[in-house]
Design an enzyme around this catalytic site. Structure first.
Site, short mmCIF file in Angstrom:
data_model
loop_
_atom_site.label_atom_id
_atom_site.label_comp_id
_atom_site.label_asym_id
_atom_site.label_seq_id
_atom_site.Cartn_x
_atom_site.Cartn_y
_atom_site.Cartn_z
CB ALA A 184 3.84 9.15 16.41
CG ASN A 235 4.31 3.28 9.04
OD1 ASN A 235 4.23 4.09 8.13
ND2 ASN A 235 4.91 2.12 8.84
CE LYS A 295 0.34 11.51 10.48
NZ LYS A 295 1.26 10.36 10.63
#
EC number: 2.8.1.10
Length: 302
Positions: free
Chosen positions: A209, A231, A121
């Site tokens: 994100a 995350n 990534k």
């Protein structure tokens, strides 16, 4: 620094990838994944909570930063990697924290040696305040790594031109942001993100994100995005493992809704009960119906 090499048999990897069904698999660089959720591994309260979250989400991949491993002391890195190994986690190393092309490329090559994988990534930050990717450097670094045999998943914005350039240098999937990292704001530019999805019909797009709650993930899946990477939305939740399961369910629901084909949106009401055969149609003549109205005008003679 002590490093554990995560050795997985083909059976282990296949088990991880086939947690649901292969009928609607996510395909990245020719590899099939049945889960459409990718999960980050940073900022969890404990390794136990991280493991529980991975078990609840059953992600296609988990991201891991080489810089985090280099910063760990003593046996912390061993415990972290053992935790991932216990979950048969398919690793996606990232270049988090890199600010130059050379730094990102070097970190990616080191990560390949440490984690024994060509997946990367690619993160290359251009602004410290928003953590927005550097578009020029990202294209250059992607080209270098693609030539070197990496399977590059570049973290980018919804910029259509930059996305096109990344595809031109060989990237077979992109990771556009929904909002700046860690904000939990959801999609800040729905028009731009949906336009990207519309124009790049044959390229897997993973929203990465800025998502905060499961409905954000469900929404982008309903728009036709292939997957979601999370995350902070999970690791900083009051109950991360419960939130991981909630996101997994939302992503599955959004994908199912996309495949089912939503009804067309209309500007006027449309009766769900048929009006054929009704003895009277209550409609005032002094309030004419709008053009193209779903409600039929009264029949002659009534």
């Amino acid at each position: 620094m002590a490093i554990i090499h995560l050795i997985r048999s083909p059976i282990q990897t296949e088990t991880m990838m086939n947690t649901h069904s292969t009928a609607d698999a996510l395909v990245l660089y020719g590899q099939l994944f049945t889960s459409r959720l990718l999960l980050g591994t940073a900022r969890y309260p404990s390794l136990h909570v991280l493991e529980a979250s991975i078990q609840a989400a059953r992600p296609a991949m988990v991201t891991v930063a080489l810089r985090r491993q280099l910063a760990m002391q003593g046996n912390a890195d061993i415990g972290f990697l053992r935790a991932l190994n216990r979950q048969d986690a398919v690793l996606l190393p990232n270049t988090a924290g890199c600010h130059s092309v050379n730094e990102a490329v070097t970190t990616a090559k080191m990560a390949r040696e440490v984690f024994e994988t060509d997946w990367i990534k690619l993160e290359l930050i251009g602004d410290d305040y928003t953590l927005q990717p550097d578009p020029v450097g990202l294209i250059e670094a992607s080209e270098i790594l693609m030539r070197d045999g990496f399977k590059v998943l570049p973290y980018c914005t919804e910029d259509l031109v930059v996305a096109g350039r990344l595809i031109d240098v060989g990237c077979e999937a992109l990771m556009p942001w929904g909002a700046p990292i860690g904000t939990g704001k959801g999609i800040i530019n729905p028009y731009g993100l949906r336009l990207l999805r519309e124009r790049l019909k044959d390229i897997p797009l993973i929203v990465d994100a800025g998502l905060g709650i499961p409905s954000h993930a469900c929404q982008v899946m309903e728009w036709g995005f292939e997957a979601v990477l999370l995350n902070t939305a999970v690791s900083q939740a009051a109950q991360p493992e419960v939130m991981a399961q909630a996101f997994a369910s939302a992503i599955h629901a959004g994908r199912e809704a996309y495949l089912a084909g939503p009804m067309p949106e209309r500007d006027s009401a449309y009766p769900s009960t048929p009006v054929v055969g009704m003895p009277f149609w209550h409609h005032r003549n002094d309030h004419p119906l709008p053009e193209n109205s779903a409600v039929p005008p009264p029949s002659e003679g009534l």
